[in-house]
Design an enzyme around this catalytic site. Structure first.
Site, PDB file in Angstrom:
ATOM      1  N   LYS A   1       0.855  -1.197   0.000  1.00  0.00           N
ATOM      2  CA  LYS A   1       0.000   0.000   0.000  1.00  0.00           C
ATOM      3  C   LYS A   1       0.885   1.239   0.000  1.00  0.00           C
ATOM      4  CE  LYS A   1      -2.337   1.662   3.634  1.00  0.00           C
ATOM      5  NZ  LYS A   1      -1.981   3.097   3.566  1.00  0.00           N
TER       6      LYS A   1
ATOM      7  N   LYS B   1      -7.663   7.669  -1.056  1.00  0.00           N
ATOM      8  CA  LYS B   1      -8.891   8.138  -0.385  1.00  0.00           C
ATOM      9  C   LYS B   1      -9.526   9.286  -1.163  1.00  0.00           C
ATOM     10  CE  LYS B   1      -7.501   6.879   4.318  1.00  0.00           C
ATOM     11  NZ  LYS B   1      -6.061   6.628   4.154  1.00  0.00           N
TER      12      LYS B   1
ATOM     13  N   TYR C   1      -4.752   0.902  17.550  1.00  0.00           N
ATOM     14  CA  TYR C   1      -4.269  -0.368  17.006  1.00  0.00           C
ATOM     15  C   TYR C   1      -4.912  -1.587  17.633  1.00  0.00           C
ATOM     16  CZ  TYR C   1      -0.299   2.089  14.812  1.00  0.00           C
ATOM     17  OH  TYR C   1       0.493   2.907  14.060  1.00  0.00           O
TER      18      TYR C   1
ATOM     19  N   ASP D   1      -3.394   4.322  -1.584  1.00  0.00           N
ATOM     20  CA  ASP D   1      -4.349   4.731  -0.543  1.00  0.00           C
ATOM     21  C   ASP D   1      -4.705   6.213  -0.734  1.00  0.00           C
ATOM     22  OD1 ASP D   1      -5.760   4.996   1.801  1.00  0.00           O
ATOM     23  OD2 ASP D   1      -4.068   4.586   3.129  1.00  0.00           O
TER      24      ASP D   1
ATOM     25  N   ARG E   1       3.788   1.398  10.374  1.00  0.00           N
ATOM     26  CA  ARG E   1       4.938   1.614  11.254  1.00  0.00           C
ATOM     27  C   ARG E   1       5.336   0.377  12.040  1.00  0.00           C
ATOM     28  NH1 ARG E   1       2.288   6.937  13.637  1.00  0.00           N
ATOM     29  NH2 ARG E   1       0.474   5.800  12.837  1.00  0.00           N
TER      30      ARG E   1
ATOM     31  N   GLY F   1     -17.754  13.651  -8.424  1.00  0.00           N
ATOM     32  CA  GLY F   1     -17.428  12.680  -9.466  1.00  0.00           C
ATOM     33  C   GLY F   1     -16.508  13.206 -10.552  1.00  0.00           C
ATOM     34  N   ASN F   2     -16.816  14.375 -11.064  1.00  0.00           N
ATOM     35  CA  ASN F   2     -16.050  14.939 -12.172  1.00  0.00           C
ATOM     36  C   ASN F   2     -14.575  15.136 -11.801  1.00  0.00           C
ATOM     37  OD1 ASN F   2     -15.221  17.777 -13.729  1.00  0.00           O
ATOM     38  ND2 ASN F   2     -16.283  16.262 -14.973  1.00  0.00           N
ATOM     39  N   THR F   3     -14.328  15.521 -10.568  1.00  0.00           N
ATOM     40  CA  THR F   3     -12.941  15.750 -10.127  1.00  0.00           C
ATOM     41  C   THR F   3     -12.206  14.433  -9.903  1.00  0.00           C
ATOM     42  OG1 THR F   3     -13.603  17.833  -9.108  1.00  0.00           O
ATOM     43  CG2 THR F   3     -11.524  16.883  -8.354  1.00  0.00           C
TER      44      THR F   3
HETATM   45  O1  6AU Z   1       0.159   1.223  10.723  1.00  0.00           O
HETATM   46  P1  6AU Z   1       0.261   2.739  10.613  1.00  0.00           P
HETATM   47  O2  6AU Z   1      -0.513   3.438  11.694  1.00  0.00           O
HETATM   48  O3  6AU Z   1       1.658   3.221  10.499  1.00  0.00           O
HETATM   49  O4  6AU Z   1      -0.396   3.134   9.193  1.00  0.00           O
HETATM   50  C1  6AU Z   1      -1.737   2.877   8.897  1.00  0.00           C
HETATM   51  C2  6AU Z   1      -2.013   3.185   7.433  1.00  0.00           C
HETATM   52  C3  6AU Z   1      -1.788   4.637   7.052  1.00  0.00           C
HETATM   53  C4  6AU Z   1      -3.186   5.233   7.046  1.00  0.00           C
HETATM   54  O5  6AU Z   1      -3.306   6.258   6.080  1.00  0.00           O
HETATM   55  C5  6AU Z   1      -4.069   4.038   6.692  1.00  0.00           C
HETATM   56  O6  6AU Z   1      -3.378   2.873   7.131  1.00  0.00           O
HETATM   57  N1  6AU Z   1      -5.434   4.032   7.312  1.00  0.00           N
HETATM   58  C6  6AU Z   1      -6.583   3.847   6.525  1.00  0.00           C
HETATM   59  C7  6AU Z   1      -6.571   3.377   5.140  1.00  0.00           C
HETATM   60  C8  6AU Z   1      -5.750   2.281   4.710  1.00  0.00           C
HETATM   61  O7  6AU Z   1      -7.383   3.787   4.333  1.00  0.00           O
HETATM   62  C9  6AU Z   1      -7.836   4.001   7.090  1.00  0.00           C
HETATM   63  C10 6AU Z   1      -7.970   4.194   8.478  1.00  0.00           C
HETATM   64  O8  6AU Z   1      -9.064   4.254   9.012  1.00  0.00           O
HETATM   65  N2  6AU Z   1      -6.844   4.255   9.229  1.00  0.00           N
HETATM   66  C11 6AU Z   1      -5.574   4.165   8.694  1.00  0.00           C
HETATM   67  O9  6AU Z   1      -4.583   4.199   9.460  1.00  0.00           O
HETATM   68  O10 6AU Z   1      -1.236   4.665   5.739  1.00  0.00           O
END
Ligand code: 6AU
Length: 276
Positions: free
Chosen positions: A62, A95, A228, A93, A246, A100-102
């Site tokens: 990702k 997001k 987490y 990722d 991380r 829609g157009n953008t």
């Molecule tokens: O394990 P981390 O905390 O270092 O990274 C988590 C990764 C980051 C966030 O942008 C992403 O997951 N993320 C997302 C995603 C994947 O869409 C959604 C969310 O609710 N929380 C989140 O941490 O790259």
């Protein structure tokens, strides 16, 4: 809907209606991994280095390509080569969160050319149905060169403290996934969503893929609201793929650590399908 979470990745690879989901489950089955590494590194060298080192142990890499200090298109070309070398998919990722157009222009074309290299992208539901409709429309255009090789995930819940991605927002995520299942293969969420009732109702043979983020074996959260859980608890709660950033790339030995995440995630999956 009868949940597919008790079926093996191999079974799901055989029966899924979407080619990208079939490929994803096929990779998980053959490499025995449900790990997605969130390679949130800020230089091309670090990103490519971690992708090459961790490639053998992950199903998906990702990216947040816009956080690279030295971005050039050559970095995604190199990533594409690594994806072939190690047999993983690339998930940008991004997001998407606009009208829609953008988002059509942000996805297909533009400075980052995301559709040309990311197998999977994600969007939020904040703008309403139009965002999913627009991205699906782009992927279905006659002249879209990556037909059957691209897919969308909907960000249906978020791991950050106080997130507003709940209730009606999450319900609309499920409704749009069902309505646009020719492009949407699943969700980024921390729980299964198949039980949510929507107008379109569960699809026949519905099998949305659940990616769960906020996964870390050594920490409960960060100082900016991230929360987490462990690979085991994520898979027990229904995650098909666990996303860790991380916890893997920011430790002294990312390769050994990725192997531990892979083992814990895989064992939890085997117990879930009754093969442990
Ligand atoms: O394990 P981390 O905390 O270092 O990274 C988590 C990764 C980051 C966030 O942008 C992403 O997951 N993320 C997302 C995603 C994947 O869409 C959604 C969310 O609710 N929380 C989140 O941490 O790259």
């Amino acid at each position: 809907m009868a949940s597919k979470s008790k079926l093996s990745y191999g079974e799901r690879a055989k029966h899924h209606t979407h080619p990208v989901a079939r490929r994803l489950f096929g990779i998980a089955e053959s490499k025995k991994t449900n790990v997605v590494v969130s390679a949130d590194l800020t230089t091309s060298k670090e990103l490519l280095d971690i992708a090459d080192k961790l490639g053998p142990y992950i199903a998906v890499l990702k990216t947040h390509i816009d956080i690279l200090d030295d971005y050039q298109y050559s970095v995604v070309e190199a990533l594409k080569d690594l994806a072939v070398k190690h047999n993983f998919l690339i998930f940008e990722d991004r997001k998407f969160v606009d009208i829609g157009n953008t988002v059509q222009k942000q996805y297909h074309g533009g400075a980052l050319q995301i559709s040309s290299w990311a197998h999977i992208v994600n969007c939020t539901m904040l703008p309403g149905e139009g965002i999913v409709q627009a991205l699906t429309q782009t992927a279905e255009r006659e002249d879209f060169p990556y037909k059957d090789e691209r897919a969308l995930l909907i960000l249906a819940t978020m791991t950050s403290k106080g997130s507003l991605a709940t209730g009606e927002y999450t319900r609309l995520s499920v409704e749009c996934a069902r309505k646009y299942s020719q492009f949407v293969i699943g969700f980024v969420a921390s729980r299964t969503l198949g039980e949510i009732e929507t107008e379109a109702g569960p699809l026949e043979n519905e099998d949305f893929v659940l990616f769960t983020t906020g996964v870390n074996m050594a920490s409960k959260g960060d100082k900016l609201g991230q929360q987490y859980q462990t690979p085991k608890s994520a898979v027990e709660t229904g995650a098909d793929f666990i996303i860790a950033g991380r916890g893997i790339y920011a430790v002294p030995d990312p390769v050994e650590t990725a192997k531990r995440y892979r083992e814990e995630g895989w064992n939890a999956y085997l117990s879930r399908i009754g093969e442990a």
